[in-house]
Design a protein around this motif. Structure first.
Motif, PDB file in Angstrom:
ATOM      1  N   ILE A 528     -45.951  24.511  -4.250  1.00 29.58           N
ATOM      2  CA  ILE A 528     -47.345  24.079  -4.418  1.00 29.58           C
ATOM      3  C   ILE A 528     -47.401  22.754  -5.184  1.00 29.58           C
ATOM      4  CG2 ILE A 528     -49.528  24.670  -5.547  1.00 29.58           C
ATOM      5  CD1 ILE A 528     -48.785  27.624  -5.016  1.00 29.58           C
ATOM      6  N   PHE A 529     -46.607  22.648  -6.233  1.00 29.79           N
ATOM      7  CA  PHE A 529     -46.558  21.435  -7.044  1.00 29.79           C
ATOM      8  C   PHE A 529     -46.164  20.228  -6.187  1.00 29.79           C
ATOM      9  CE2 PHE A 529     -43.835  19.234 -10.531  1.00 29.79           C
ATOM     10  CZ  PHE A 529     -44.845  18.336 -10.799  1.00 29.79           C
ATOM     11  N   TYR A 530     -45.088  20.370  -5.411  1.00 34.04           N
ATOM     12  CA  TYR A 530     -44.606  19.264  -4.580  1.00 34.04           C
ATOM     13  C   TYR A 530     -45.655  18.837  -3.563  1.00 34.04           C
ATOM     14  CZ  TYR A 530     -39.730  18.549  -5.933  1.00 34.04           C
ATOM     15  OH  TYR A 530     -38.600  18.177  -6.593  1.00 34.04           O
ATOM     16  N   TRP A 531     -46.240  19.794  -2.865  1.00 30.68           N
ATOM     17  CA  TRP A 531     -47.192  19.421  -1.823  1.00 30.68           C
ATOM     18  C   TRP A 531     -48.472  18.829  -2.398  1.00 30.68           C
ATOM     19  CZ3 TRP A 531     -47.311  18.537   3.242  1.00 30.68           C
ATOM     20  CH2 TRP A 531     -46.169  18.849   3.963  1.00 30.68           C
ATOM     21  N   GLY A 532     -48.849  19.243  -3.598  1.00 31.79           N
ATOM     22  CA  GLY A 532     -50.001  18.613  -4.242  1.00 31.79           C
ATOM     23  C   GLY A 532     -49.737  17.164  -4.589  1.00 31.79           C
ATOM     24  N   MET A 533     -48.450  16.838  -4.915  1.00 35.08           N
ATOM     25  CA  MET A 533     -48.092  15.469  -5.261  1.00 35.08           C
ATOM     26  C   MET A 533     -48.046  14.555  -4.040  1.00 35.08           C
ATOM     27  SD  MET A 533     -47.466  15.386  -8.554  1.00 35.08           S
ATOM     28  CE  MET A 533     -46.390  14.009  -8.830  1.00 35.08           C
ATOM     29  N   GLU A 562     -46.170   3.490   5.840  1.00 34.86           N
ATOM     30  CA  GLU A 562     -44.761   3.193   5.559  1.00 34.86           C
ATOM     31  C   GLU A 562     -44.209   4.133   4.483  1.00 34.86           C
ATOM     32  OE1 GLU A 562     -42.537   0.573   6.551  1.00 34.86           O
ATOM     33  OE2 GLU A 562     -43.756  -1.187   7.024  1.00 34.86           O
ATOM     34  N   SER A 563     -45.049   4.476   3.497  1.00 36.39           N
ATOM     35  CA  SER A 563     -44.617   5.383   2.435  1.00 36.39           C
ATOM     36  C   SER A 563     -44.276   6.755   3.001  1.00 36.39           C
ATOM     37  CB  SER A 563     -45.713   5.515   1.366  1.00 36.39           C
ATOM     38  OG  SER A 563     -46.001   4.271   0.776  1.00 36.39           O
ATOM     39  N   MET A 564     -45.109   7.236   3.936  1.00 39.46           N
ATOM     40  CA  MET A 564     -44.809   8.519   4.585  1.00 39.46           C
ATOM     41  C   MET A 564     -43.469   8.438   5.315  1.00 39.46           C
ATOM     42  SD  MET A 564     -48.311   9.995   6.271  1.00 39.46           S
ATOM     43  CE  MET A 564     -47.454  11.463   6.853  1.00 39.46           C
ATOM     44  N   TRP A 565     -43.218   7.325   5.971  1.00 41.22           N
ATOM     45  CA  TRP A 565     -41.994   7.139   6.745  1.00 41.22           C
ATOM     46  C   TRP A 565     -40.780   7.100   5.823  1.00 41.22           C
ATOM     47  CZ3 TRP A 565     -40.974   7.758  11.663  1.00 41.22           C
ATOM     48  CH2 TRP A 565     -39.912   7.112  12.274  1.00 41.22           C
ATOM     49  N   VAL A 566     -40.890   6.298   4.741  1.00 40.15           N
ATOM     50  CA  VAL A 566     -39.769   6.144   3.808  1.00 40.15           C
ATOM     51  C   VAL A 566     -39.513   7.446   3.042  1.00 40.15           C
ATOM     52  CG1 VAL A 566     -39.008   4.947   1.708  1.00 40.15           C
ATOM     53  CG2 VAL A 566     -40.091   3.663   3.553  1.00 40.15           C
ATOM     54  N   GLY A 567     -40.582   8.090   2.610  1.00 39.17           N
ATOM     55  CA  GLY A 567     -40.439   9.307   1.798  1.00 39.17           C
ATOM     56  C   GLY A 567     -40.461  10.583   2.605  1.00 39.17           C
ATOM     57  N   SER A 568     -40.162  10.501   3.898  1.00 39.86           N
ATOM     58  CA  SER A 568     -40.316  11.657   4.785  1.00 39.86           C
ATOM     59  C   SER A 568     -39.514  12.870   4.335  1.00 39.86           C
ATOM     60  CB  SER A 568     -39.938  11.274   6.213  1.00 39.86           C
ATOM     61  OG  SER A 568     -38.642  10.693   6.240  1.00 39.86           O
ATOM     62  N   ILE A 569     -38.376  12.653   3.667  1.00 39.70           N
ATOM     63  CA  ILE A 569     -37.540  13.785   3.256  1.00 39.70           C
ATOM     64  C   ILE A 569     -38.286  14.703   2.291  1.00 39.70           C
ATOM     65  CG2 ILE A 569     -36.474  12.507   1.345  1.00 39.70           C
ATOM     66  CD1 ILE A 569     -34.770  15.114   3.620  1.00 39.70           C
ATOM     67  N   ILE A 570     -39.213  14.148   1.507  1.00 47.14           N
ATOM     68  CA  ILE A 570     -39.903  14.971   0.518  1.00 47.14           C
ATOM     69  C   ILE A 570     -40.845  15.978   1.177  1.00 47.14           C
ATOM     70  CG2 ILE A 570     -41.978  13.580   0.089  1.00 47.14           C
ATOM     71  CD1 ILE A 570     -41.595  14.063  -2.874  1.00 47.14           C
ATOM     72  N   TYR A 571     -41.225  15.737   2.422  1.00 48.98           N
ATOM     73  CA  TYR A 571     -42.077  16.691   3.119  1.00 48.98           C
ATOM     74  C   TYR A 571     -41.292  17.941   3.533  1.00 48.98           C
ATOM     75  CZ  TYR A 571     -45.558  12.961   3.453  1.00 48.98           C
ATOM     76  OH  TYR A 571     -46.477  11.985   3.150  1.00 48.98           O
TER      77      TYR A 571
END
Length: 690
Positions: A528-533, A562-571
């Motif tokens: 929950i914490f991660y997805w809220g961030m 671009e941020s979604m693309w670069v940080g895609s692993i966090i999803y």
């Protein structure tokens, strides 16, 4: 970015100088507003004195000093004293409207200041009697109820001023919800109804609402860690971390971006705010990235992702992590340890993204002559390493999380005064230190105290357990569907709420349903914490991306994508550690299992990043595969994702089966790509540089 030079024989090193982060970022932790007043004169010194009193009260309570006269203060009295000292300043620092003056304090803000202080003192003086007589369940005098109503109204206005209208409109209906909880139209939200007097008494006198988990977390641990973070900044640790990052990572391929990632992770120890991280590190790293050849939107995206990850990384995480510890009734150290592998995977993923992007576009590192020397940097700031080591030892070995930041701060200040020539503190520095802390305390109390009423409302009505059953019924007891619903809800709520408010909402409403499915509690709350961030880098809001775009001069929405693309692993990472809680170091023998899963996830991430960026390490530029480039890139992402996914548990396949399936996709795809790339490079008109 500012720089100075130091001359050595036959060498000139351009040292990076880190400016005061507080001057750039205002040290806002969670507030959704940026228009704030700077207090001057008497009011500034009033804030300084109130902040000093707050810190001393915290030390007295955590170290059981009993005011040196043998007087034992109840926790609830201590909480109300903190509220009385900090909450009234919300109305002085945060203007009530866009047109409200910033150069003076209007009379109505002074009225709200006095009313809040008076209500808090009234409730503080009666909270001991309330505990003895059980007033939170009825029988409270009218004067206490009246003070409670005033406090309730002031909390809602403080929420509006710090978190904006979206936070107020999200929280306020739930705080008054017990007044009509038996209404038929509420459906699954129907619960036990209360009168206005009962609801007011419970909100302001019980340990489940205003004085509940959020304010307890603030009073017990957050204050100490905020003091430590501010002391780090104001002793020049930011300059040390930035210079260390440039010295260690600057010469690597795409070095400027790797500096950004490393520096933002280190700076996260000093600030629990994503925006503060972006505005402090970004002013240094984004111009260097652009100069190194990164396009503006990509440079801003890297900074936004790195700063978002910093708040999720131990040893000092964002304020929400302390609330998680209170919710789970565990130590903050357990939450910090649980975050180690997810944070490591996230930063490994970012490093791989940057490396493959730099390789595809032929971006070099920064010349060594333009960078500070590692040994010179360590020589200048060696004592920061000792201070952070002390903090970690006290957290993990001695388990003294409420004491650790104060001991670390004391050691830092002593060493700074003894060994630093440039950042020794004066009386003026102490005043600035208290003022900066005070503004942060005020902001967090304004948000956390109001959000506490959320917990109180659901506790009052007893609706949580029935709601969990209803969610399970809707999801058909399907854990994947419920996780997907939770992730989407977290993302949507995160668009309008602060991270802590979003977490509290879902920890009350969704977490019990996920726990009933047998999922690990720590993994569920971290999920929950991660997805809220993630709303920080996800359009349409993407506040971290937009802040970085402002520094880079790039289009805001393009930077968000671009941020979604670069940080895609966090999803993906939150799903990984829910599938196997060994990734958050939970369960039997978690360390060996966690390291093994981390290795598999990192291996899979190597191929995910190669597919996303179009350059696969040990293979080469995938443009050399010709017409098969995109099919190969898609297969690399799919295969990497499968290898990184934990097996067993709620997964229908075992770990061995999942890994073999991933390798069955990756091995032929990689061999085909390698063959095509090598054949292409052997041709006379080989691949041209971009």
């Amino acid at each position: 970015m500012s720089s100075s030079t130091s001359t050595a024989p036959q060498d000139v090193t351009k040292r990076v100088v880190f400016d005061d982060p507080h001057g750039a970022a205002g040290n806002m932790q969670e507030a959704e507003v940026t228009r704030v007043r700077t207090l001057r004169g008497t009011w500034r010194w009033t804030l300084v004195v109130a902040t000093a009193a707050t810190i001393l009260l915290c030390i007295n309570q955590q170290f059981s000093l009993r005011f040196f006269v043998g007087y034992t203060q109840l926790n609830t009295e201590y909480f109300y004293l903190l509220i009385a000292l900090m909450l009234p300043f919300t109305f002085l620092i945060f203007p009530g409207a866009e047109r409200a003056p910033l150069d003076r304090i209007p009379w109505y803000d002074l009225v709200l200041f006095v009313a809040t202080f008076a209500a808090a003192i009234m409730l503080m003086s009666n909270v001991r009697k309330a505990a003895e007589a059980g007033w939170e369940f009825g029988g409270a005098p009218n004067s206490v109820i009246a003070a409670g109503l005033v406090m309730w109204a002031m909390l809602m206005e403080a929420l509006r001023r710090t978190g904006g209208w979206s936070l107020l409109l999200s929280v306020m209906p739930f705080t008054v919800y017990p007044l009509f909880a038996e209404a038929r139209w509420l459906g699954p939200f129907r619960g036990t109804q209360s009168t206005l007097e009962q609801a007011t008494a419970y909100h302001v006198l019980s340990g489940e609402s205003l004085l509940g988990i959020p304010i307890q977390a603030f009073a017990d641990t957050v204050i100490g860690f905020l003091v430590f973070g501010t002391a780090l900044m104001m002793t020049g640790a930011g300059k040390f971390f930035i210079n260390l990052s440039f010295a260690m990572c600057g010469t690597f391929r795409g070095g400027a971006a790797k500096v950004c990632i490393f520096a933002s992770g280190l700076l996260g120890m000093m600030s629990g705010s994503i925006i503060s991280n972006v505005l402090t590190a970004g002013t240094m790293t984004i111009p260097v990235m652009k100069k190194s050849g990164f396009r503006a939107s990509y440079a801003a995206a890297i900074e936004a992702c790195a700063s978002t990850g910093a708040v999720l990384a131990p040893p000092v995480m964002g304020a929400t992590a302390f609330v998680i510890a209170q919710f789970l009734n565990v130590s903050y150290a357990e939450v910090a340890v649980a975050a180690i592998i997810p944070a490591a995977l996230y930063y490994v993923g970012l490093f791989m993204q940057v490396d493959t992007y730099a390789a595809r576009h032929g971006l070099k590192g920064i010349p060594r002559a333009d960078l500070p020397r590692v040994m010179d940097t360590i020589k200048d700031g060696w004592y920061y390493v000792f201070v952070i080591a002390l903090l970690i030892v006290m957290l993990l070995y001695f388990k003294r999380e409420s004491h650790a930041p104060f001991y670390a701060t004391a050691l830092l200040l002593v060493l700074n005064q003894l060994f630093s020539k440039d950042t020794r503190w004066t009386f003026a520095t102490i005043g600035k230190f208290l003022e900066v802390n005070g503004r942060t305390f005020v902001e967090l109390v304004g948000i956390l105290a109001g959000c506490g009423l959320l917990i109180g409302a659901f506790s009052m009505t007893g609706v949580v357990s029935s709601l969990a059953n209803d969610l399970l019924h809707i999801a058909g007891d399907n854990a994947f569907l419920l996780l997907g619903m939770c992730a989407l809800t977290s993302l949507i709520l995160g668009l309008g709420l602060t991270t802590t408010a979003c977490y509290i909402f879902l920890a009350i409403l969704v977490a019990p349903a996920l726990e009933k499915l047998g999922l690990n509690r720590m993994a569920v709350h971290m999920f929950i914490f991660y997805w809220g961030m993630l709303s920080s880098i996800t359009p349409p809001v993407a506040i971290a991306s937009f802040a970085a775009a402002g520094i880079a001069g790039s289009p805001a929405m393009k930077t968000g994508w671009e941020s979604m693309w670069v940080g895609s692993i966090i999803y993906f990472i939150p799903f990984f550690f829910v599938l196997n809680p060994a990734l958050v170091l939970q369960g039997p023998s978690p360390y060996l299992a966690g390291l093994g899963l981390m290795g598999l996830a990192a291996f899979g991430t190597l191929f995910i990043c190669g597919g996303i960026q179009g350059y696969q390490p040990f293979v080469g530029d995938l443009r050399g595969t010709g017409a098969l480039e995109w099919p190969i890139r898609v297969l690399l992402v799919i295969g990497g994702f499968v290898v990184a996914t934990p097996g067993g548990g709620i997964m229908p396949l075992s770990q061995l089966q999942v890994t073999l399936l991933g390798l069955a996709i990756l091995v032929p795809t990689t061999l085909l790509a390698l063959l095509l790339v090598r054949r292409h490079t052997m041709e006379p008109d080989g691949l041209r540089a971009p």
